[in-house]
Design an enzyme around this catalytic site. Structure first.
Site, short mmCIF file in Angstrom:
data_model
loop_
_atom_site.label_atom_id
_atom_site.label_comp_id
_atom_site.label_asym_id
_atom_site.label_seq_id
_atom_site.Cartn_x
_atom_site.Cartn_y
_atom_site.Cartn_z
N GLU A 1 -2.33 11.40 3.56
CA GLU A 1 -3.38 11.20 4.53
C GLU A 1 -3.42 12.43 5.44
O GLU A 1 -2.39 13.03 5.74
CB GLU A 1 -3.12 9.94 5.37
N GLU B 1 0.85 -1.20 0.00
CA GLU B 1 0.00 0.00 0.00
C GLU B 1 0.88 1.24 0.00
O GLU B 1 1.82 1.33 0.79
CB GLU B 1 -0.91 0.00 1.22
#
Length: 700
Positions: free
Chosen positions: A592, A587
């Site tokens: 974020e 990932e």
């Protein structure tokens, strides 16, 4: 030809013997005599031995080197290079011959030392001459700490306990000397390697080793220390402790107390990874055998954060979405993840494809998280986790009044410490634990927290927990287990007897096996998956099966939501997710953001050995992230993965290699989650908030 000549000679001899008895007959060859062998063993650790044999009447010399190989010499001189690393003794047999059946032999032992070497590693370290390395200060994990071996705390081959953030050690006088170190490896004329550490006069000492310099500080600290003078450095093989796919199997051994920057007493470092530009090593603390320290180095001095611009190698635009057509996202580019259930992170939202949650308008993509007005899932509260002895004595395990424990949620549950929502009756404390089992969560969803000392079940035979449940008859399961061995656990259930009020549940631990229990796991409403509408809705769009790619530069221009509890993400997931699962698929979190820590951007990589709470993470402040558009970029190459904001390098997160999952196709994802492990507590007044995306572009 030689056989024909022997035949002619034999016929001629027979003929002459019949017709002329006076002709001389050649004598039969005799065995060689006075066989003598000397050896010259190289003293440079190369494993080379020169054999010199001589004998009277010898026409050849045959050598059996004692390692399964043989050699032949007409002169008696021959060189042999043994290939078994270490100090070894071989039984050698030398045979001198004068004819096919006339030989003399001598057998003897020869002792040989072969030092291990690896030309590629030497070349990387020294550039075949001399090369200087620097602390990889811009990379997360340039200094790290983890368990030294199996049996201490689960996985043991990565820095699971501590990983320094980018430039962490360069911003304080206590530690910034570490960032000044220059480590130089050189190849000497005789082929050996030497090493010098230029520490600019100071070395960063682990507090456990401060006595070496007479230090007085109670923390790790930079002390004056003399590291002058060259040290010999040798390579050797190492096996057994670190999994093969996580190491090169080669270690550095320094003479005279040599060390690599951070002082923990060790002079031996295992090379986990090495390339022309990156060096990652692991060593053991000589004062504490349970500790393994990790160091990252680069061949170029690090430049702090935003002062270093990305020099991209990818300039050809291969795919993009400019979001210039109003309506639903382009179905040729995007599809949807739908549903609820926590998404593995205890998230509170349900993902939809409704235009209320995702739409293109005014030249931008808008993903909007909304409060649905539904109750959403089941909420339980708990407090005062306490051990109780048969005589009534008690010992507190957790009362949630100090620093909150680090919760790990699973199965669609989210846990947090909040103000007591019903400070009455049995429980008037100010703060309590809140466990939210979101709609669609797994029936086994729950959370755990770890404690520093094992539960004393020799003294205490039960555990009491104050609980608040919305219903009567909810099953509350308590599980205690050993952090280091998940097979060592004990479970016991209790049922709630009142609704919407505090009560004390008692769990009998008297029959628990005698294990070290240092983890408390709680399952509220065990066996039930809450139904009904989720409390929040949002959207998650992805390019899976539509656009998937390996390597490139991804640039996404976005403005982020700011509300507490929002968790927007721009990321990529391995296209083989359905086959291998997570984290094996890999990932790449390009960006974020957490509304509860507004205007701080993080990026992360998840892969085997580094995932969840142990992911490779870096963060940087972006003061206007929620009010202005910014460019969030990842440069993903076969050699590295770099994260960039507005063209400035945030951090190098990974030295890529064939051992990582980051060498195959990935697809893009954009979403806003609510709450969960990273999003945290959701603002009670939350109604809606939006992430706007101007464009997504991929270059190769």
């Amino acid at each position: 030809m030689k056989k024909i000549m022997y035949l002619i000679l034999a016929m001629f001899t027979v003929f002459m013997s019949c017709d002329n008895d006076d002709v001389d007959i050649p004598p039969t060859p005799t065995a060689p005599t006075n066989l003598s062998v000397t050896t010259v063993v190289s003293g440079d650790g190369s494993g080379e031995v020169t054999f010199n044999a001589s004998a009277d009447d010898a026409r050849f010399y045959h050598f059996d080197f004692g390692d399964g190989t043989k050699g032949l010499s007409k002169t008696g001189s021959i060189s042999k290079k043994y290939e078994m690393v270490g100090d070894n003794t071989y039984t050698v047999k030398v045979t001198a011959g004068s004819g096919s059946a006339q030989t003399t032999s001598e057998t003897f032992d020869v002792s040989v030392t072969l030092s291990f070497t690896d030309p590629e590693t030497v070349s990387f370290l020294t550039n075949d001459s001399s090369k200087t390395w620097f602390l990889a200060a811009s990379q997360p994990g340039h200094l790290g700490l983890g368990p030294a071996r199996e049996g201490i705390d689960g996985d043991w081959w990565y820095p699971k306990w501590y990983s320094a953030s980018a430039f962490e050690k360069c911003g304080s006088e206590d530690s910034d000397c570490l960032c000044d170190d220059e480590l130089t490896f050189s190849v000497e004329e005789n082929g050996t390697m030497s090493y010098t550490l230029d520490n600019k006069g100071q070395t960063y000492f682990n507090v456990g080793h401060k006595a070496v310099v007479g230090g007085a500080e109670v923390i790790d600290f930079c002390y004056e220390f003399d590291t002058s003078g060259a040290k010999a450095v040798a390579l050797s093989q190492v096996t057994g402790n670190v999994p093969e796919d996580q190491t090169t199997g080669i270690q550095l051994n320094f003479s005279d107390g040599g060390f690599m920057g951070y002082y923990v007493g060790s002079s031996t470092y295992e090379i986990l990874f090495i390339s022309d530009t990156q060096l990652y090593v692991r060593t053991y603390d000589t004062e504490n055998a349970d500790l393994a320290w990790y160091h990252k180095f680069t061949s170029a001095a690090a430049v702090d954060g935003g002062e270093e611009s990305l020099e991209t190698i990818y300039t050809n635009l291969v795919w993009s979405d400019e979001f210039d057509v109003d309506g639903a996202p382009n179905p040729a580019n995007w599809t949807y993840d739908l549903g609820s259930g926590g998404w593995g992170n205890g998230e509170a939202q349900e993902y939809t494809d409704s235009s209320d949650n995702v739409i293109v308008e005014d030249g931008v993509l808008k993903i909007t998280a909304r409060s649905s007005g539904a109750v959403g899932g089941a909420v339980h509260y708990y407090d005062d986790v306490t051990l109780v002895a048969s005589g009534g004595e008690t010992a507190s395990v957790e009362d949630f009044e100090g620093d909150a424990p680090a919760f790990t949620d699973f199965g669609g549950v989210s846990t947090a410490v909040i103000d007591n929502p019903d400070a009455s009756g049995l429980n008037t404390s100010s703060t309590v634990g809140e466990s939210t089992k979101n709609s669609g969560a797994e029936v086994w969803g729950g959370s755990f927290f770890d404690i520093t000392s094992p539960l004393d079940l020799a003294t205490y035979s039960s555990m009491e927990i104050k609980t608040w449940s919305p219903v009567i008859g909810a099953v509350v399961r308590l599980k205690i287990e050993n952090q280091a061995n998940a097979d060592e656990f004990f479970e016991v259930d209790a049922n709630t007897t009142v609704a919407e009020s505090w009560e004390t549940l008692t769990f009998d631990l008297s029959s628990a096996p005698a294990f070290n229990y240092d983890r408390v796991v709680l399952f509220f409403d065990f066996g039930v998956s809450p139904s009904g509408d989720a409390a929040y809705t949002s959207a998650r769009i992805k390019s899976e099966n539509l656009f998937e790619f390996t390597y490139g530069r991804v640039e996404i221009r976005a403005k982020l939501p700011s509300a507490g509890g929002t968790w927007p993400a721009l990321w990529a997931l391995g296209a083989n997710f359905d086959e291998v699962g997570w984290p094996a698929t890999g990932e790449i979190d390009i960006m974020e953001h957490v509304g509860n820590n507004s205007n701080t951007i993080s990026s992360a990589l998840h892969y085997p050995g580094n995932f969840g709470g142990n992911a490779v993470v870096g963060s940087t402040p972006v003061e206007t992230a929620t009010s202005e558009f910014h460019n969030y970029t990842v440069e993903w190459t076969p050699d590295s993965i770099k994260f960039v904001v507005d063209g400035e390098l945030v951090h190098n997160s990974l030295v890529n290699s064939a051992t990582t999952p980051f060498n195959s196709d990935f697809f893009l994802i954009m979403n806003i989650a609510m709450g969960g492990t990273l999003g945290g507590a959701i603002d009670a007044e939350f109604t809606q908030d939006t992430m706007e995306v101007d464009y997504v572009r991929v270059y190769q």
